[in-house]
Design a protein around this motif. Structure first.
Motif, PDB file in Angstrom:
ATOM      1  N   GLU A 131      -3.015   1.738   2.428  1.00 58.80           N
ATOM      2  CA  GLU A 131      -3.405   0.383   2.374  1.00 58.80           C
ATOM      3  C   GLU A 131      -4.099  -0.091   3.735  1.00 58.80           C
ATOM      4  O   GLU A 131      -5.032  -0.783   3.819  1.00 58.80           O
ATOM      5  N   SER A 132      -3.665   0.500   4.765  1.00 58.63           N
ATOM      6  CA  SER A 132      -4.090   0.285   6.085  1.00 58.63           C
ATOM      7  C   SER A 132      -5.612   0.706   6.482  1.00 58.63           C
ATOM      8  O   SER A 132      -6.489   0.039   6.635  1.00 58.63           O
TER       9      SER A 132
ATOM     10  N   ASN B 142      -7.791  -1.559   4.527  1.00 58.89           N
ATOM     11  CA  ASN B 142      -7.997  -2.889   5.131  1.00 58.89           C
ATOM     12  C   ASN B 142      -8.395  -2.608   6.608  1.00 58.89           C
ATOM     13  O   ASN B 142      -8.063  -3.102   7.590  1.00 58.89           O
ATOM     14  N   ASP B 143      -9.535  -1.689   6.749  1.00 63.64           N
ATOM     15  CA  ASP B 143      -9.985  -1.495   8.099  1.00 63.64           C
ATOM     16  C   ASP B 143      -9.098  -0.956   9.248  1.00 63.64           C
ATOM     17  O   ASP B 143      -9.370  -1.503  10.258  1.00 63.64           O
ATOM     18  N   ASN B 144      -8.250  -0.134   8.813  1.00 62.52           N
ATOM     19  CA  ASN B 144      -7.380   0.526   9.836  1.00 62.52           C
ATOM     20  C   ASN B 144      -6.565  -0.496  10.307  1.00 62.52           C
ATOM     21  O   ASN B 144      -5.998  -0.347  11.466  1.00 62.52           O
ATOM     22  N   ALA B 145      -6.022  -1.798   9.618  1.00 61.72           N
ATOM     23  CA  ALA B 145      -5.082  -2.588  10.063  1.00 61.72           C
ATOM     24  C   ALA B 145      -3.869  -2.202  10.380  1.00 61.72           C
ATOM     25  O   ALA B 145      -3.180  -1.551   9.307  1.00 61.72           O
ATOM     26  N   GLU B 146      -3.208  -2.337  11.545  1.00 63.35           N
ATOM     27  CA  GLU B 146      -1.745  -1.625  11.815  1.00 63.35           C
ATOM     28  C   GLU B 146      -1.646  -0.134  11.647  1.00 63.35           C
ATOM     29  O   GLU B 146      -0.721   0.236  11.314  1.00 63.35           O
TER      30      GLU B 146
ATOM     31  N   CYS C  61       1.682   1.992  11.196  1.00 67.19           N
ATOM     32  CA  CYS C  61       2.168   2.998  10.033  1.00 67.19           C
ATOM     33  C   CYS C  61       2.043   4.430  10.157  1.00 67.19           C
ATOM     34  O   CYS C  61       2.979   5.321   9.672  1.00 67.19           O
TER      35      CYS C  61
END
Length: 74
Positions: free
Chosen positions: A12-13, A16-20, A24
Motif C-alpha cells: 500500500e505504501s 501511495n508514493d512510498n508514504a510512511e 512500514c
C-alpha cells in the motif's frame, strides 16, 4: 501484526508514493523477528517498479533498514 499484514502495508505504501515507508519497514522487521523469519518475500508483480533497477533499489533501501528482501518467482 503478522508478516502478511506488514507486507500488505508495504505494498500500500509503495502504491501511495512510498508514504510512511519507514514505519512500514519497522513493522515488517518486528513481524519477521516475532515469527522467527530472516527475510521478507516480495511479490514482484505488486511493485510499481517491477524491473531489475527497481528491485535492486528496494533491496538496498530495505537492507539499510535491517530487512533482507527476496523476490518470489513470478
Amino acid at each position: 501484526m503478522t508478516v502478511a499484514d506488514a507486507m500488505e502495508r508495504i505494498y500500500e505504501s509503495l502504491a501511495n508514493d512510498n508514504a510512511e515507508i519507514d514505519a512500514c519497514i519497522k513493522n515488517l522487521k518486528a513481524a519477521l523477528a516475532a515469527e522467527g523469519l530472516k527475510e521478507a518475500v516480495v511479490e514482484p508483480t505488486r511493485l510499481a517498479q517491477n524491473n531489475r533497477q527497481g528491485r535492486k533499489l528496494m533491496q538496498s533501501y530495505f537492507r539499510k533498514k535491517g530487512v533482507t528482501v527476496v523476490f518470489a518467482e513470478a
